[in-house]
Enzyme design. Structure first.
Site, short mmCIF file in Angstrom:
data_model
loop_
_atom_site.label_atom_id
_atom_site.label_comp_id
_atom_site.label_asym_id
_atom_site.label_seq_id
_atom_site.Cartn_x
_atom_site.Cartn_y
_atom_site.Cartn_z
N THR A 191 0.86 -1.18 0.00
CA THR A 191 0.00 0.00 0.00
C THR A 191 0.89 1.23 0.00
O THR A 191 1.98 1.20 0.59
CB THR A 191 -0.91 0.04 1.25
OG1 THR A 191 -1.43 1.36 1.44
CG2 THR A 191 -0.15 -0.35 2.50
N CYS A 239 -2.24 5.12 -5.19
CA CYS A 239 -2.98 4.28 -4.27
C CYS A 239 -3.13 2.96 -5.00
O CYS A 239 -3.52 2.95 -6.19
CB CYS A 239 -4.34 4.88 -3.92
SG CYS A 239 -5.39 3.76 -2.97
#
Length: 229
Positions: free
Chosen positions: A83, A196
């Site tokens: 992430t 993202c």
């Protein structure tokens, strides 16, 4: 081949992408029945999201550092934080282990440079777009970083957590992202960093004429580079 220690579940939707890309890359490079050596610790993202909302990054760092230690103890030769946003606590995680953390911003900057660009438009969570841990690291590589305006940053963030992290893909949200991409390009962004790891599920390279970099793919590929080095 070294063993990749993957911190996943943030969200699990993008962790699937990491796992797929890592194995695809190993298969292409080594052929036959080869696949990636991966140890994974998958968190309950809801617990970390609550801590994010109160900006309790120390607790988040402690949680992920503990998980990274378990991966190292299990035989991982590197740590991959699956992430972008959680790289805010990458220094805390790196301090907890003796194996290297493969940093997503470094992998992204290398990919931008390989394409011959020097100016990026960044999409991601509010933390990724606004905090120095990510934009500053890209700038340290000599890149100019553009982000959406304040209202659009809120919109991008909301879509990530209310939709993409839940596996929801809305056409209206794709339209909004493409509008924001066009706006950043008009200000000089040569390539758009999908900062993202879920955004690549919504915005594909064929959706816009502006070059895009899917950080899930970029980061997973760099991890395989490290594993096979």
């Amino acid at each position: 081949m070294k063993t990749i220690g993957l911190l996943g579940g943030m969200s699990w939707e993008s962790t699937v992408g990491y796992y797929q890309v890592m194995n695809e890359e190993v298969k292409v490079r080594l052929g036959g029945l080869h696949s990636a050596k991966i140890l994974m610790y998958s968190v309950d993202f809801a617990e970390l999201r609550e801590l994010m909302l109160t900006c309790d990054w120390v607790s988040i760092g402690n949680h992920l550092a503990d998980a990274a230690r378990m991966l190292e103890q299990g035989g991982a030769d590197m740590i991959v934080i699956g992430t972008n946003t959680m790289h805010k606590v990458a220094p805390q995680i790196q301090a907890a282990v003796s194996v290297p953390v493969v940093h997503v911003a470094d992998a992204t900057a290398d990919a931008v440079r390989e394409l011959g660009f020097s100016s990026v438009g960044l999409l991601g969570t509010l933390f990724t777009m606004e905090d120095d841990f990510y934009t500053g690291r890209l700038k340290d590589h000599g890149l100019e970083v553009l982000v959406p305006n304040a209202e659009d940053r809120q919109l991008v963030d909301r879509i990530i957590f209310d939709e993409l992290c839940k596996g929801v893909l809305e056409g209206a949200s794709r339209t909004e992202y493409l509008r924001i991409i066009e706006e950043m390009a008009s200000r000089g962004a040569q390539v758009i960093v999908l900062g993202c790891t879920e955004i690549g599920m919504l915005v594909r390279s064929g959706d816009t004429d502006i070059p895009t970099l899917d950080t899930c793919r970029v980061h997973a590929t760099k991890s395989v580079d490290t594993a096979l080095a």
